[in-house]
Design a protein around this motif. Structure first.
Motif, PDB file in Angstrom:
ATOM      1  N   ASP A 133      25.983  43.005  39.517  1.00 27.28           N
ATOM      2  CA  ASP A 133      26.876  44.103  39.873  1.00 27.28           C
ATOM      3  C   ASP A 133      27.693  43.775  41.120  1.00 27.28           C
ATOM      4  O   ASP A 133      28.894  44.010  41.170  1.00 27.28           O
ATOM      5  CB  ASP A 133      26.071  45.383  40.097  1.00 27.28           C
ATOM      6  N   LYS A 134      27.059  43.204  42.113  1.00 27.05           N
ATOM      7  CA  LYS A 134      27.739  42.905  43.379  1.00 27.05           C
ATOM      8  C   LYS A 134      28.352  41.508  43.382  1.00 27.05           C
ATOM      9  O   LYS A 134      29.382  41.278  43.974  1.00 27.05           O
ATOM     10  CB  LYS A 134      26.757  43.008  44.554  1.00 27.05           C
ATOM     11  N   GLY A 135      27.686  40.562  42.742  1.00 26.00           N
ATOM     12  CA  GLY A 135      28.135  39.176  42.750  1.00 26.00           C
ATOM     13  C   GLY A 135      27.515  38.432  43.914  1.00 26.00           C
ATOM     14  O   GLY A 135      27.169  39.009  44.943  1.00 26.00           O
ATOM     15  N   ILE A 136      27.373  37.138  43.742  1.00 25.25           N
ATOM     16  CA  ILE A 136      26.836  36.290  44.803  1.00 25.25           C
ATOM     17  C   ILE A 136      27.583  34.963  44.749  1.00 25.25           C
ATOM     18  O   ILE A 136      27.923  34.465  43.673  1.00 25.25           O
ATOM     19  CB  ILE A 136      25.313  36.086  44.643  1.00 25.25           C
ATOM     20  N   VAL A 171      27.942  33.862  40.828  1.00 33.42           N
ATOM     21  CA  VAL A 171      27.144  34.552  39.820  1.00 33.42           C
ATOM     22  C   VAL A 171      27.538  36.023  39.884  1.00 33.42           C
ATOM     23  O   VAL A 171      27.369  36.668  40.917  1.00 33.42           O
ATOM     24  CB  VAL A 171      25.632  34.390  40.080  1.00 33.42           C
ATOM     25  N   ALA A 172      28.108  36.521  38.802  1.00 32.40           N
ATOM     26  CA  ALA A 172      28.540  37.919  38.753  1.00 32.40           C
ATOM     27  C   ALA A 172      28.689  38.329  37.298  1.00 32.40           C
ATOM     28  O   ALA A 172      28.768  37.484  36.407  1.00 32.40           O
ATOM     29  CB  ALA A 172      29.867  38.093  39.485  1.00 32.40           C
ATOM     30  N   SER A 173      28.756  39.615  37.070  1.00 36.05           N
ATOM     31  CA  SER A 173      29.019  40.102  35.719  1.00 36.05           C
ATOM     32  C   SER A 173      30.485  39.841  35.387  1.00 36.05           C
ATOM     33  O   SER A 173      31.305  39.600  36.278  1.00 36.05           O
ATOM     34  CB  SER A 173      28.722  41.599  35.630  1.00 36.05           C
ATOM     35  N   VAL A 174      30.820  39.903  34.116  1.00 32.04           N
ATOM     36  CA  VAL A 174      32.204  39.682  33.687  1.00 32.04           C
ATOM     37  C   VAL A 174      33.116  40.728  34.305  1.00 32.04           C
ATOM     38  O   VAL A 174      34.195  40.411  34.803  1.00 32.04           O
ATOM     39  CB  VAL A 174      32.294  39.707  32.138  1.00 32.04           C
ATOM     40  N   ASP A 175      32.667  41.967  34.329  1.00 31.13           N
ATOM     41  CA  ASP A 175      33.482  43.040  34.914  1.00 31.13           C
ATOM     42  C   ASP A 175      33.737  42.795  36.390  1.00 31.13           C
ATOM     43  O   ASP A 175      34.856  42.958  36.871  1.00 31.13           O
ATOM     44  CB  ASP A 175      32.810  44.400  34.717  1.00 31.13           C
ATOM     45  N   LYS A 176      32.714  42.398  37.124  1.00 31.70           N
ATOM     46  CA  LYS A 176      32.861  42.141  38.565  1.00 31.70           C
ATOM     47  C   LYS A 176      33.770  40.937  38.779  1.00 31.70           C
ATOM     48  O   LYS A 176      34.615  40.941  39.681  1.00 31.70           O
ATOM     49  CB  LYS A 176      31.488  41.905  39.201  1.00 31.70           C
ATOM     50  N   ALA A 177      33.623  39.902  37.971  1.00 31.92           N
ATOM     51  CA  ALA A 177      34.474  38.717  38.102  1.00 31.92           C
ATOM     52  C   ALA A 177      35.938  39.090  37.875  1.00 31.92           C
ATOM     53  O   ALA A 177      36.823  38.675  38.634  1.00 31.92           O
ATOM     54  CB  ALA A 177      34.038  37.636  37.123  1.00 31.92           C
ATOM     55  N   GLU A 185      37.252  41.990  38.308  1.00 32.51           N
ATOM     56  CA  GLU A 185      37.620  42.808  39.459  1.00 32.51           C
ATOM     57  C   GLU A 185      38.018  41.924  40.646  1.00 32.51           C
ATOM     58  O   GLU A 185      38.913  42.264  41.408  1.00 32.51           O
ATOM     59  CB  GLU A 185      36.416  43.682  39.834  1.00 32.51           C
ATOM     60  N   MET A 186      37.368  40.773  40.783  1.00 37.40           N
ATOM     61  CA  MET A 186      37.672  39.835  41.869  1.00 37.40           C
ATOM     62  C   MET A 186      38.858  38.941  41.525  1.00 37.40           C
ATOM     63  O   MET A 186      39.262  38.118  42.335  1.00 37.40           O
ATOM     64  CB  MET A 186      36.444  38.963  42.171  1.00 37.40           C
ATOM     65  N   GLY A 187      39.400  39.070  40.315  1.00 38.84           N
ATOM     66  CA  GLY A 187      40.541  38.258  39.914  1.00 38.84           C
ATOM     67  C   GLY A 187      40.169  36.936  39.271  1.00 38.84           C
ATOM     68  O   GLY A 187      40.993  36.036  39.161  1.00 38.84           O
ATOM     69  N   ILE A 188      38.922  36.807  38.846  1.00 44.85           N
ATOM     70  CA  ILE A 188      38.457  35.579  38.204  1.00 44.85           C
ATOM     71  C   ILE A 188      38.372  35.834  36.707  1.00 44.85           C
ATOM     72  O   ILE A 188      37.583  36.660  36.251  1.00 44.85           O
ATOM     73  CB  ILE A 188      37.077  35.164  38.742  1.00 44.85           C
ATOM     74  N   ASP A 189      39.216  35.141  35.938  1.00 42.27           N
ATOM     75  CA  ASP A 189      39.206  35.321  34.481  1.00 42.27           C
ATOM     76  C   ASP A 189      39.619  34.049  33.753  1.00 42.27           C
ATOM     77  O   ASP A 189      40.225  34.082  32.705  1.00 42.27           O
ATOM     78  CB  ASP A 189      40.114  36.483  34.080  1.00 42.27           C
ATOM     79  N   TRP A 190      39.260  32.898  34.314  1.00 38.12           N
ATOM     80  CA  TRP A 190      39.682  31.614  33.751  1.00 38.12           C
ATOM     81  C   TRP A 190      39.173  31.403  32.330  1.00 38.12           C
ATOM     82  O   TRP A 190      39.790  30.707  31.542  1.00 38.12           O
ATOM     83  CB  TRP A 190      39.222  30.460  34.640  1.00 38.12           C
ATOM     84  N   TRP A 191      38.062  32.010  31.967  1.00 40.25           N
ATOM     85  CA  TRP A 191      37.507  31.813  30.617  1.00 40.25           C
ATOM     86  C   TRP A 191      38.397  32.443  29.544  1.00 40.25           C
ATOM     87  O   TRP A 191      38.349  32.039  28.403  1.00 40.25           O
ATOM     88  CB  TRP A 191      36.092  32.385  30.528  1.00 40.25           C
ATOM     89  N   GLU A 192      39.238  33.407  29.941  1.00 40.64           N
ATOM     90  CA  GLU A 192      40.117  34.039  28.958  1.00 40.64           C
ATOM     91  C   GLU A 192      41.241  33.113  28.520  1.00 40.64           C
ATOM     92  O   GLU A 192      41.792  33.272  27.441  1.00 40.64           O
ATOM     93  CB  GLU A 192      40.698  35.334  29.534  1.00 40.64           C
TER      94      GLU A 192
END
Length: 117
Positions: free
Chosen positions: A28-31, A55-61, A63-70
């Motif tokens: 939920d928070k990410g690390i 390490v974070a959930s997909v939603d949290k990632a 939210e942080m602007g990380i979506d390279w897997w898409e």
């Protein structure tokens, strides 16, 4: 006198639930775990390895602007379709240019202009 049939749990009987809670919080928070490895020889840097682990959930990632897997065709069917569509458009464009060049020189299906007339 009775002896216990098994050893006590190291973190108590509810450690499974605690582990699930910890995992839920981390996702939920990410690390972020970061580290660098440098190999030097006589003050000359020979090798540097930079390690970054998030390490974070997909939603949290997201939210942080990380979506390279898409946009990675190996991980996303949409990215794979987009890549195929782009490649198809490029090939059609190349084919159209080749056909224009062929028409401009008067070639028809492998024959020279002299043979075509």
């Amino acid at each position: 006198m009775t002896t216990p049939s098994r050893l006590p749990e190291p973190y108590g009987p509810s450690s499974g639930a605690n582990l699930a809670d910890i995992l839920e919080r981390v996702l939920d928070k990410g690390i972020v775990i970061a580290g660098d490895i440098r190999i030097n020889l006589l003050d000359i840097e020979l090798l540097t390895v930079k390690l970054r682990l998030i390490v974070a959930s997909v939603d949290k990632a997201k939210e942080m602007g990380i979506d390279w897997w898409e946009s990675d065709p190996a991980l996303s069917s949409r990215a794979r379709r987009d890549e195929l569509a782009r490649e198809n458009a490029e090939l059609r464009e190349r084919l159209a240019r080749l056909e224009e060049l062929e028409q401009g020189t008067g070639h028809t299906r492998g024959r020279t202009p002299k043979e075509a007339s």
